[in-house]
Write a protein that holds these residues in place. Structure first.
Motif, mmCIF file in Angstrom:
data_model
loop_
_atom_site.group_PDB
_atom_site.id
_atom_site.type_symbol
_atom_site.label_atom_id
_atom_site.label_comp_id
_atom_site.label_asym_id
_atom_site.label_seq_id
_atom_site.Cartn_x
_atom_site.Cartn_y
_atom_site.Cartn_z
ATOM 1 N N THR A 150 -10.515 -7.198 5.962
ATOM 2 C CA THR A 150 -10.198 -5.776 5.735
ATOM 3 C C THR A 150 -10.561 -5.413 4.303
ATOM 4 N N VAL A 151 -10.622 -4.092 4.046
ATOM 5 C CA VAL A 151 -11.072 -3.587 2.746
ATOM 6 C C VAL A 151 -10.048 -2.597 2.209
ATOM 7 N N ARG A 152 -9.749 -2.722 0.916
ATOM 8 C CA ARG A 152 -8.868 -1.718 0.290
ATOM 9 C C ARG A 152 -9.591 -1.034 -0.858
ATOM 10 N N GLY A 153 -9.582 0.316 -0.810
ATOM 11 C CA GLY A 153 -10.053 1.098 -1.951
ATOM 12 C C GLY A 153 -8.824 1.556 -2.719
ATOM 13 N N GLY A 154 -8.336 2.779 -2.377
ATOM 14 C CA GLY A 154 -7.137 3.309 -3.038
ATOM 15 C C GLY A 154 -5.846 2.935 -2.321
ATOM 16 N N ALA A 179 -12.919 6.164 -1.924
ATOM 17 C CA ALA A 179 -13.708 5.438 -0.920
ATOM 18 C C ALA A 179 -13.331 5.827 0.504
ATOM 19 N N GLY A 180 -12.079 5.581 0.865
ATOM 20 C CA GLY A 180 -11.657 5.876 2.234
ATOM 21 C C GLY A 180 -11.767 7.355 2.540
ATOM 22 N N LEU A 181 -11.406 8.185 1.564
ATOM 23 C CA LEU A 181 -11.466 9.641 1.761
ATOM 24 C C LEU A 181 -12.894 10.068 2.098
ATOM 25 N N THR A 182 -13.874 9.560 1.358
ATOM 26 C CA THR A 182 -15.267 9.954 1.579
ATOM 27 C C THR A 182 -15.777 9.450 2.937
ATOM 28 N N LEU A 183 -15.478 8.192 3.238
ATOM 29 C CA LEU A 183 -16.023 7.614 4.471
ATOM 30 C C LEU A 183 -15.451 8.300 5.716
ATOM 31 N N GLY A 184 -14.261 8.925 5.561
ATOM 32 C CA GLY A 184 -13.665 9.642 6.692
ATOM 33 C C GLY A 184 -13.863 11.149 6.613
ATOM 34 N N TYR A 195 4.989 9.038 8.157
ATOM 35 C CA TYR A 195 4.348 9.181 9.466
ATOM 36 C C TYR A 195 3.807 10.604 9.558
ATOM 37 N N TRP A 196 2.537 10.734 9.910
ATOM 38 C CA TRP A 196 1.888 12.054 10.000
ATOM 39 C C TRP A 196 1.144 12.155 11.315
ATOM 40 N N LYS A 197 0.967 13.387 11.747
ATOM 41 C CA LYS A 197 -0.039 13.641 12.777
ATOM 42 C C LYS A 197 -0.709 14.959 12.418
ATOM 43 N N SER A 249 -13.034 17.031 -3.593
ATOM 44 C CA SER A 249 -12.336 15.904 -2.955
ATOM 45 C C SER A 249 -11.004 16.395 -2.397
ATOM 46 N N GLY A 250 -9.983 15.531 -2.369
ATOM 47 C CA GLY A 250 -8.694 15.896 -1.780
ATOM 48 C C GLY A 250 -7.714 16.441 -2.801
ATOM 49 N N ILE A 251 -6.422 16.480 -2.437
ATOM 50 C CA ILE A 251 -5.464 17.226 -3.263
ATOM 51 C C ILE A 251 -4.368 16.367 -3.892
ATOM 52 N N ILE A 297 0.849 -1.188 0.000
ATOM 53 C CA ILE A 297 0.000 0.000 0.000
ATOM 54 C C ILE A 297 0.887 1.242 0.000
ATOM 55 N N TRP A 298 0.259 2.410 0.036
ATOM 56 C CA TRP A 298 0.998 3.664 -0.142
ATOM 57 C C TRP A 298 2.120 3.825 0.886
ATOM 58 N N ASN A 299 1.833 3.535 2.154
ATOM 59 C CA ASN A 299 2.826 3.752 3.215
ATOM 60 C C ASN A 299 3.673 2.497 3.401
HETATM 61 C C1 FAD Z 1 -0.723 11.253 -0.157
HETATM 62 C C2 FAD Z 1 -2.036 11.403 0.542
HETATM 63 C C3 FAD Z 1 -2.782 12.555 0.362
HETATM 64 C C4 FAD Z 1 -4.004 12.710 1.001
HETATM 65 N N1 FAD Z 1 -4.709 13.861 0.821
HETATM 66 C C5 FAD Z 1 -5.916 14.000 1.408
HETATM 67 C C6 FAD Z 1 -6.692 15.174 1.183
HETATM 68 O O1 FAD Z 1 -6.299 16.075 0.467
HETATM 69 N N2 FAD Z 1 -7.891 15.253 1.791
HETATM 70 C C7 FAD Z 1 -8.368 14.269 2.599
HETATM 71 O O2 FAD Z 1 -9.471 14.407 3.102
HETATM 72 N N3 FAD Z 1 -7.648 13.159 2.844
HETATM 73 C C8 FAD Z 1 -6.435 13.005 2.264
HETATM 74 N N4 FAD Z 1 -5.702 11.884 2.492
HETATM 75 C C9 FAD Z 1 -6.184 10.890 3.463
HETATM 76 C C10 FAD Z 1 -7.135 9.912 2.826
HETATM 77 O O3 FAD Z 1 -8.428 10.458 2.850
HETATM 78 C C11 FAD Z 1 -7.135 8.598 3.604
HETATM 79 O O4 FAD Z 1 -5.847 8.069 3.573
HETATM 80 C C12 FAD Z 1 -8.136 7.596 3.064
HETATM 81 O O5 FAD Z 1 -8.227 6.516 3.975
HETATM 82 C C13 FAD Z 1 -7.713 7.079 1.715
HETATM 83 O O6 FAD Z 1 -8.694 6.262 1.159
HETATM 84 P P1 FAD Z 1 -8.267 4.971 0.330
HETATM 85 O O7 FAD Z 1 -9.501 4.374 -0.233
HETATM 86 O O8 FAD Z 1 -7.156 5.301 -0.587
HETATM 87 O O9 FAD Z 1 -7.690 4.097 1.521
HETATM 88 P P2 FAD Z 1 -7.603 2.534 1.822
HETATM 89 O O10 FAD Z 1 -6.328 2.367 2.561
HETATM 90 O O11 FAD Z 1 -7.830 1.713 0.613
HETATM 91 O O12 FAD Z 1 -8.840 2.336 2.772
HETATM 92 C C14 FAD Z 1 -8.851 2.864 4.054
HETATM 93 C C15 FAD Z 1 -10.008 2.284 4.827
HETATM 94 O O13 FAD Z 1 -11.238 2.857 4.384
HETATM 95 C C16 FAD Z 1 -12.265 1.884 4.486
HETATM 96 N N5 FAD Z 1 -12.767 1.595 3.132
HETATM 97 C C17 FAD Z 1 -12.127 1.783 1.955
HETATM 98 N N6 FAD Z 1 -12.926 1.437 0.950
HETATM 99 C C18 FAD Z 1 -14.074 1.024 1.488
HETATM 100 C C19 FAD Z 1 -15.297 0.547 0.953
HETATM 101 N N7 FAD Z 1 -15.504 0.454 -0.362
HETATM 102 N N8 FAD Z 1 -16.291 0.193 1.805
HETATM 103 C C20 FAD Z 1 -16.116 0.301 3.135
HETATM 104 N N9 FAD Z 1 -14.980 0.742 3.700
HETATM 105 C C21 FAD Z 1 -13.972 1.102 2.892
HETATM 106 C C22 FAD Z 1 -11.667 0.635 5.058
HETATM 107 O O14 FAD Z 1 -11.740 0.634 6.442
HETATM 108 C C23 FAD Z 1 -10.220 0.795 4.633
HETATM 109 O O15 FAD Z 1 -9.368 0.018 5.375
HETATM 110 C C24 FAD Z 1 -4.475 11.693 1.861
HETATM 111 C C25 FAD Z 1 -3.723 10.540 2.059
HETATM 112 C C26 FAD Z 1 -2.513 10.400 1.409
HETATM 113 C C27 FAD Z 1 -1.693 9.180 1.656
#
Ligand code: FAD
Length: 493
Positions: free
Chosen positions: A82-86, A152-157, A334-336, A143-145, A46-48
């Motif tokens: 566990t679930v992976r989107g992006g 998926a993960g971005l929206t749910l959080g 690593y971020w906070k 959305s994000g930048i 994954i990314w990290n």
């Molecule tokens: C380089 C970088 C830049 C970012 N920039 C931004 C930004 O500008 N704005 C912002 O708001 N956030 C940003 N983020 C944070 C980002 O929103 C989160 O990392 C988010 O979890 C990414 O979603 P993903 O689907 O890629 O993650 P994944 O690692 O694929 O999924 C994370 C978790 O989300 C849940 N999930 C994913 N898909 C599903 C699904 N289909 N159904 C149910 N649960 C699901 C699961 O629990 C999963 O484990 C950034 C992250 C990174 C690494």
């Protein structure tokens, strides 16, 4: 033929017979991978790169049917799923050692209904996929930048970015989902059919089911936008921060702004003597008319102190990938983060001071302006936390050598502690690292009714099939990471 060992939801290993495993793998339409398969290591990455976990099975799902089969399998055997989107979650929520990974990353299709201004988005779509489908129609889903991040993960959080001040969070645009439930059923949810579930899906971090399709309300955004970097050298960084603060106080919703403190990259638009030196980069994105942009950005650009000013009319899609190179996959990260009410002098000094002690050339501190439409929706209107914050500070480091883990993590934690002690708010749910403890999870959802979130999770997933490994919902007897017992509010989630 040997049996397969999975991590069980109770914390104990679970042995699954070769026959059960083969039945599942044959029934899946998509390919599946187990440790030792040629593509296994590449697929689990994954990314990290800090997250190095080995699922017992990776199911590369082709749609809701595959997902439902995996859910039923995980439920029957009581194994961690566990679930992976992006795959961009920094804490690696997508991966668990010995788990069943439902990998949705191939499901990237985005269909645009221009007439109804709706985008139908696959659960593996990235922000780039979304923009590539919507922008040709002059539409956008805020959305994000960074373009490789998963929708998926971005929206749910929650989901914040350049357009948040104008139109709100990504989750505010979610109008419907197709979701596989803990029983392996497929439901369609909207505010009319399942309003509580929709409330929970908008920012609270998921955990109700696996979303196999998202439906978003789009917005009209003509190109170009006025955006780009304005760079200030070390001695002018305090001034740059003061300008950002003044600008934020008067900014219209059309103006989003990011401030980045770090070392100057060896970029062609910066004089070579600046490379490696502390700089401040201010990145505005103005989505109003060129005349309004000229007027509103003037205070940021005044008096020619900037060493580079690349603000210009450009396509939104160009802006959306401007930071991709600096956030590439496969490094150790690593971020906070911490939401703040104001960038006052004391906070500015803390950030400046910390940015003079960077542990690696890529380490940086970002301040992203919020407010506007995000804050106009009442706290609690969705399950996203901190709607009333004016900005978010992100302290980030990125490096390659595991021997440097300690120095980089210590700098991030120390700096964050100083910011947190001033702000006392909490960070962004989507930026929580794997070592985050209950208190950080709870404070990332400030203003959210945690009992309500817990109730919705229990309604849709009473057995904790989607609960994070080691959490109380998955296994009541388990003590959470960090050695802390779960607080009553977190236990309720
Ligand atoms: C380089 C970088 C830049 C970012 N920039 C931004 C930004 O500008 N704005 C912002 O708001 N956030 C940003 N983020 C944070 C980002 O929103 C989160 O990392 C988010 O979890 C990414 O979603 P993903 O689907 O890629 O993650 P994944 O690692 O694929 O999924 C994370 C978790 O989300 C849940 N999930 C994913 N898909 C599903 C699904 N289909 N159904 C149910 N649960 C699901 C699961 O629990 C999963 O484990 C950034 C992250 C990174 C690494």
């Amino acid at each position: 033929m040997s049996d397969h060992v999975f991590s069980g939801r109770s914390g104990a290993p679970v042995t699954v017979s070769e026959q059960s495993m083969s039945e599942l793998r044959r029934a899946l339409r998509g390919p599946s991978l187990v440790p030792g398969d040629a593509e296994y290591d590449r697929t689990r990455a994954i990314w990290n790169a800090m997250i190095d976990r080995r699922p017992a099975l990776i199911a590369r799902c082709t749609g809701a049917e595959d997902v439902a089969r995996c859910v039923r399998f995980a439920r029957r055997h009581e194994i961690v799923l566990t679930v992976r989107g992006g795959g961009h979650n920094i804490g690696g929520r997508a991966l668990a050692d010995g788990g069943l990974l439902v990998d949705l990353s191939e499901l990237r299709r985005v269909d645009v209904d221009v007439e109804r201004e709706l985008a139908h988005v696959g659960p593996g779509a990235t922000l780039h996929d979304l923009d590539a489908a919507t922008r040709p129609h002059g539409m956008v889903v805020p959305s994000g930048i960074v373009s490789e991040t998963g929708v998926a993960g971005l929206t749910l959080g929650g989901g914040f970015g350049w357009l948040s001040r104008r139109w709100g969070l990504t989750c505010d645009h979610l109008v419907g989902v197709e979701m596989v439930t803990a029983d392996g059923d497929v439901v369609e949810a909207t505010d009319i059919t399942h309003s509580e579930l929709m409330w929970g899906l908008r920012g609270g971090g998921g955990g109700f089911g696996i979303v196999t399709a998202f439906r978003f309300q789009m917005r009209r955004l003509p190109d170009p936008v006025t955006a780009g970097m304005i760079v200030f050298r070390d001695e002018d960084r305090a001034e740059a921060m003061a300008r950002v603060r003044a600008c934020a106080a008067n900014a219209p919703d059309e103006l989003g702004c990011l401030l980045r403190l770090g070392a100057a990259p060896p970029a062609p638009f910066l004089a070579s003597e600046l490379h490696g030196q502390p700089i401040a980069i201010v990145v505005p994105c103005h989505t109003g008319s060129p005349e309004a942009a000229e007027r509103d950005l003037a205070p940021l650009r005044a008096d020619g102190r900037a060493v580079a000013d690349l603000v210009a009319p450009r396509s939104f899609i160009e802006l959306q990938s401007m930071f991709d190179a600096g956030e590439a996959k496969g490094r150790r990260d690593y971020w906070k983060s911490e939401y703040v009410t104001e960038l006052d002098d004391e906070l500015a000094e803390i950030l400046l001071e910390a940015s003079r002690r960077l542990p690696s050339p890529s380490a940086n501190i970002k301040l992203f302006q919020l407010g506007g439409a995000v804050a106009r929706s009442p706290v609690g209107s969705t399950s996203a936390g901190h709607r009333d914050a004016r900005a978010i500070v992100v302290i980030a480091s990125s490096w390659d050598d595991p021997a440097d883990d300690g120095t980089n993590i210590a700098w991030v934690q120390h700096t964050w502690r100083l910011v947190h002690d001033r702000s006392g708010r909490g960070g962004y749910l989507n930026f929580l690292t794997e070592d985050a403890v209950d208190a950080e999870l709870a404070s990332s959802l400030a203003g959210v009714d945690l009992e309500r979130l817990g109730r919705i999770r229990r309604t849709w997933d009473s057995d904790g099939v989607f609960a994070p490994p080691g959490s109380d919902r998955a296994a009541p007897a388990v003590t959470r990471r960090g050695g802390e017992s779960a607080s009553p509010t977190i236990a309720a989630m």
